[in-house]
Scaffold this active site. Sequence first.
Site, mmCIF file in Angstrom:
data_model
loop_
_atom_site.group_PDB
_atom_site.id
_atom_site.type_symbol
_atom_site.label_atom_id
_atom_site.label_comp_id
_atom_site.label_asym_id
_atom_site.label_seq_id
_atom_site.Cartn_x
_atom_site.Cartn_y
_atom_site.Cartn_z
ATOM 1 N N HIS A 158 0.830 -1.210 0.000
ATOM 2 C CA HIS A 158 0.000 0.000 0.000
ATOM 3 C C HIS A 158 0.866 1.262 0.000
ATOM 4 O O HIS A 158 0.424 2.322 0.457
ATOM 5 C CB HIS A 158 -0.958 0.024 1.195
ATOM 6 C CG HIS A 158 -1.769 -1.213 1.359
ATOM 7 N ND1 HIS A 158 -2.903 -1.459 0.621
ATOM 8 C CD2 HIS A 158 -1.586 -2.307 2.155
ATOM 9 C CE1 HIS A 158 -3.412 -2.636 0.955
ATOM 10 N NE2 HIS A 158 -2.614 -3.182 1.880
ATOM 11 N N SER A 279 16.246 20.627 -16.472
ATOM 12 C CA SER A 279 15.105 21.503 -16.709
ATOM 13 C C SER A 279 15.562 22.727 -17.491
ATOM 14 O O SER A 279 16.686 23.206 -17.317
ATOM 15 C CB SER A 279 14.501 21.932 -15.370
ATOM 16 O OG SER A 279 13.626 23.026 -15.541
ATOM 17 N N LYS A 285 17.507 20.825 -11.284
ATOM 18 C CA LYS A 285 16.738 19.615 -11.561
ATOM 19 C C LYS A 285 17.558 18.558 -12.305
ATOM 20 O O LYS A 285 18.378 18.856 -13.152
ATOM 21 C CB LYS A 285 15.508 19.940 -12.429
ATOM 22 C CG LYS A 285 14.443 20.751 -11.738
ATOM 23 C CD LYS A 285 13.630 19.918 -10.763
ATOM 24 C CE LYS A 285 12.863 18.821 -11.468
ATOM 25 N NZ LYS A 285 11.891 19.338 -12.453
ATOM 26 N N GLU A 292 10.264 7.644 -17.089
ATOM 27 C CA GLU A 292 9.005 8.339 -17.365
ATOM 28 C C GLU A 292 8.517 8.034 -18.776
ATOM 29 O O GLU A 292 7.316 7.816 -19.000
ATOM 30 C CB GLU A 292 9.182 9.843 -17.176
ATOM 31 C CG GLU A 292 9.284 10.257 -15.718
ATOM 32 C CD GLU A 292 9.517 11.741 -15.523
ATOM 33 O OE1 GLU A 292 9.483 12.186 -14.372
ATOM 34 O OE2 GLU A 292 9.746 12.460 -16.532
#
Length: 462
Positions: A158, A279, A285, A292
């Site tokens: 979970h 970024s 970043k 992804e």
Amino acid sequence: MTKQTTWSQRFESALHPAIARFNASINFDIELIEYDLTGSIAHAKMLAHVGIISPEEGEQLVVGLEQIRSEYRQGKFTPGIDAEDVHFAVERRLTEIVGDVGKKLHTARSRNDQVGTDTRLYLRDQISQIRTHLRECQLVLLNLAQDNVETLIPGYTHLQRAQPLSLAHHLLAYFEMLERDWVRLGQIQERVNISPLGCGALAGTTFPIDRHYSANLLDFASVYSNSLDGVSDRDFAIEFLSAASLIMVHLSRLSEEIILWASQEFSFVTLKDSCATGSSIMPQKKNPDVPELVRGKTGRVFGHLQALLVLMKGLPLAYNKDLQEDKEALFDSVRTVKGCLEAITILLREGLEFRTQRLAQAVNEDFSNATDVADYLAAKGVPFREAYNLVGKIVRTCLMAGKLLKDLTLQDWQELHPAIEEDIYQAITPTQVVAARNSYGGTGFEQVRQALENARAKIIAE
């Protein structure tokens, strides 16, 4: 109007240019050209073998087809929209090369069984390549696991801290998923490897062909026993897309974990510059683009599976033009799966580094050893459910006091239950918690080392 060259004299005029473009498939089925040439060579040899054409004509056809293969590989054969599809493009070029004997190639064959043969040859080959990619990814997972048998990582249910694990055990779970994919594709490949060549348009042919001869030349294991089924069956393509979807499910789940692990909140892994991007506006970043993209591309493979299921559900026998739509779904899914497997393999091999100190800290900062206290009491004769409730009580007390189980004094433990002794502290250390789970298939270090041996044996035995 475009010049009509494909159809018989049954037609008095050519297709409207827009309809010709709409109808054509040459812009994507050119991907089948090598397989079309291979299938046509086998067909030509069969025609000569049974005496439908002479041996000399058969040899001419084979030489001409191989010349087209050479021209294509050199970039000299690039048929356009006027060819309609790869099959007609090859036949037209063959006739230019060898003359009228080229017009005999299509004897006892329809484009219906021809495209079915090409597609099966293509998919059989691509499945072999994908299985090789799977093995490469599995090997990287094995090597990574081998180096991290005693590295601990929090295990979750979970998405809540559950019990600590050997990192190798976690990685081997993905090895097992990919092993099922590898086996599943092998089973599907057997059902792909059936020849429809000779089924004709739908009813077979009046010529005395030898379907088993051409199938043998193409290394097909068998032939379709029903001509209607042979030209209209796309079960094999649906099965492949289903298997491809499962591969993407597994890669996407792994990708999701890597994305979480690379976040500042988890900080379990560091992404190396070779497999991360930055970024355009935030200079600090480092983005996990590879996982992804894999996660994102999963949906397109699912979509192709759904599209082909919908395509097939209402088709009457036998061949229908709708089936032209199976090619792009197959081609794109093959490219997507191969590309994602390659990218994930590179990422695992050289694009990330586990932060072992952070992982060690993580498994020491929670209550994931609570079950082991209950097991400890159960081993001393306390009914497990009673032990479970006692531990729940002490966890609540710890939370209120801002403590962990390891911070309790022996007096605290013995107030919980007098059976608890000094050895409780060893029993709840993360390393012991993991080592103690030595049941078959568990995360205990002995089991993990055996699992690594078993996994390598699977690859070696291939």
